[in-house]
Design an enzyme around this catalytic site. Structure first.
Site, short mmCIF file in Angstrom:
data_model
loop_
_atom_site.label_atom_id
_atom_site.label_comp_id
_atom_site.label_asym_id
_atom_site.label_seq_id
_atom_site.Cartn_x
_atom_site.Cartn_y
_atom_site.Cartn_z
N HIS A 75 27.61 -49.33 28.21
CA HIS A 75 26.25 -49.86 28.24
C HIS A 75 25.58 -49.42 29.54
CE1 HIS A 75 26.91 -53.43 25.25
NE2 HIS A 75 27.43 -52.30 24.81
N GLU A 131 24.03 -51.07 31.80
CA GLU A 131 24.36 -51.91 32.95
C GLU A 131 25.74 -51.57 33.50
OE1 GLU A 131 22.44 -54.88 29.96
OE2 GLU A 131 23.43 -52.94 29.88
N CYS A 180 24.06 -58.29 27.59
CA CYS A 180 24.99 -58.90 26.64
C CYS A 180 26.07 -59.65 27.43
CB CYS A 180 25.61 -57.83 25.75
SG CYS A 180 26.83 -56.80 26.61
N CYS A 188 28.27 -57.30 29.72
CA CYS A 188 27.57 -56.84 30.92
C CYS A 188 27.32 -57.99 31.88
CB CYS A 188 26.26 -56.17 30.53
SG CYS A 188 26.50 -54.62 29.61
#
Length: 183
Positions: free
Chosen positions: A60, A62, A90, A93
């Site tokens: 992801h 992040e 999410c 993260c």
């Protein structure tokens, strides 16, 4: 005539940088989420979603930005850093953000179905954890929502047209085709 001054230290300025990263993700047929990490007014990390490209569920925006920032700071503690991301983090993260002790998280649009910065849960400020982040939400939210809606509308249109979607394969500006594939 007054010329508006651009505040290069504003939340909107850094969110625009995160939106640039989100557009890079969309160009690669990745879910268009981008992130930047700022330390002392300077961007030290930039990333976009690369889950399909890297075949890595943890890639992801992040997570990739956190890794870059840790390298730039030569420390896993990012307590003097701020993370800007186009969509609410999410749970995965958010957990990493707390572990890295990021000072502040600024995001564009919320995720009421699975966000972990107040949209569904709030892991970033959970009282039982050893660190809590400041949260600022809704920065350039309409722009963040627009990129996501456009991306998913295009994906639905390709599917309706019978095109095979090859995730993470685009990047040359052309739509993936289904030539040579059994539909």
């Amino acid at each position: 005539m007054d010329i508006p001054i651009i505040d290069l230290g504003s939340d909107e300025h850094f969110m625009r940088e995160a939106l640039r990263q989100a557009r890079k993700a969309a160009a690669q047929d990745e879910v268009p989420i981008g992130a930047v990490i700022v330390h002392e007014g300077r961007i030290i990390a930039r990333a976009w979603n690369q889950v399909e490209t890297l075949k890595d569920a943890t890639a992801h925006a992040e997570m990739l930005a956190l890794t870059q920032a840790e390298s730039a700071m030569d420390d896993w503690r990012l307590n003097e850093c701020d993370l800007y991301v186009t969509k609410e983090p999410c749970p995965m993260c958010a957990g990493a953000i707390v572990h890295c002790r990021v000072r502040r998280v600024i995001f564009g649009c919320e995720d009421v179905k699975g966000g972990a910065a107040g949209g569904f849960w709030n892991l970033l400020q959970a009282p039982n954890l050893n660190h809590r982040c400041e949260i600022t939400s809704g920065v350039l939210a309409a722009d963040s929502v627009g990129i996501l809606k456009s991306f998913f509308a295009e994906a639905r249109a390709r599917r309706a047209a019978g095109e095979t979607h090859v995730k993470g394969a685009r990047g040359d500006g052309h739509e993936p085709s289904n030539e040579g594939l059994n539909a």
